[in-house]
Design an enzyme around this catalytic site. Structure first.
Site, PDB file in Angstrom:
ATOM      1  N   HIS A 198     -31.886  68.673 -38.660  1.00  0.00           N
ATOM      2  CA  HIS A 198     -32.942  67.682 -38.886  1.00  0.00           C
ATOM      3  C   HIS A 198     -34.278  68.160 -38.332  1.00  0.00           C
ATOM      4  O   HIS A 198     -34.362  69.155 -37.595  1.00  0.00           O
ATOM      5  CB  HIS A 198     -32.557  66.333 -38.260  1.00  0.00           C
ATOM      6  CG  HIS A 198     -32.431  66.350 -36.761  1.00  0.00           C
ATOM      7  ND1 HIS A 198     -33.510  66.298 -35.906  1.00  0.00           N
ATOM      8  CD2 HIS A 198     -31.318  66.406 -35.967  1.00  0.00           C
ATOM      9  CE1 HIS A 198     -33.089  66.311 -34.654  1.00  0.00           C
ATOM     10  NE2 HIS A 198     -31.769  66.384 -34.657  1.00  0.00           N
ATOM     11  N   CYS A 214     -27.113  68.552 -32.199  1.00  0.00           N
ATOM     12  CA  CYS A 214     -27.736  68.717 -33.516  1.00  0.00           C
ATOM     13  C   CYS A 214     -28.640  69.949 -33.532  1.00  0.00           C
ATOM     14  O   CYS A 214     -29.103  70.412 -32.492  1.00  0.00           O
ATOM     15  CB  CYS A 214     -28.550  67.484 -33.883  1.00  0.00           C
ATOM     16  SG  CYS A 214     -27.535  66.050 -34.303  1.00  0.00           S
TER      17      CYS A 214
END
Length: 238
Positions: A198, A214
């Site tokens: 992301h 992440c």
């Protein structure tokens, strides 16, 4: 003649009190002489070289300067404790996108993430790969494995998992997508895991181990990658 002598004597008697008074003034204390602290005052007598007669300086009149008190002891400066150096918020240009040569076994269209080097590679045809800088999981949140992109989202909303909210009680239950959202401009979800590739509104964190697992990228870089890959793209994290 006698009258002349008497007149002289009388004059002497009259003059004696004045002389005695003048003599007594010699022993009366005089007020102190005040000198200017500025030795360049124009009234100060200065002797010119080679002359016996004092001359008056013709220098420009300046305002008197207060005397300067100089201590005989020079104070030693007290060492000041250095403040902790604030974390840099500058993006490291070493993590700017670049196209590099690639001779590995992976097929074009594959994403390879090197968590040690902090780079993401998108393998392209012709023996090359597109390289991006990334931020990765902090100590205790590292992981490796192989997944596929199962979903893509533009300006995604963020729902912190219960485990994260337990570690950080101040987190919201949900945050709508936008410039202030931690997931940034784009997100690509990996399999059925909680992990994503992301964007980020903290570009200075790229190249560091700061996330909860992440893979984060600059918003402009994740947007570029988002347009180049689709759902089903193979992702190798190593």
């Amino acid at each position: 003649m006698r009258n002349l002598i008497l007149s002289a004597a009388l004059a002497a008697v009259v003059a004696i009190p004045g002389a005695a008074h003048a003599a007594s003034d010699r022993y009366v204390p005089r007020p102190p002489v005040l000198l200017s602290p500025d030795l360049s005052e124009p009234w100060l007598l200065q002797y010119a070289p080679g002359k016996k007669r004092p001359v008056i300086s013709q220098r420009t009149v300046r305002q008197p300067v207060a005397p300067v008190m100089v201590s005989s002891i020079t104070p030693v400066p007290i060492p000041q404790q250095r403040a902790a150096k604030p974390a840099s918020r500058q993006f490291d240009p070493a993590f700017l996108p670049a196209v590099i040569a690639y001779s590995g076994p992976e097929r074009p269209g594959t994403i390879i993430i090197d968590t040690n080097a902090r780079y993401l590679y998108l393998v392209e045809p012709g023996g090359q790969a597109r390289r991006y800088g990334v931020g990765v999981g902090k100590p205790g949140f590292e992981w490796a494995g192989e997944h596929r992109i199962t979903r893509k989202a533009e300006w995604p909303g963020w729902t912190p998992p219960p485990e994260m909210r337990k570690r950080r009680p101040g987190l919201p239950v949900h945050m709508e997508g936008g410039p202030n959202n931690p997931l940034g401009a784009r997100a690509m979800y990996l399999g059925s895991t909680l992990y994503r590739i992301h964007g980020s509104n903290e570009p200075w964190s790229i190249g560091k181990a700061v996330s909860s697992g992440c893979i984060r990228m600059r918003n402009e870089d994740v947007t570029d990658l988002y347009e180049r890959v689709g759902v089903g793209t193979r992702v190798i994290v190593m």
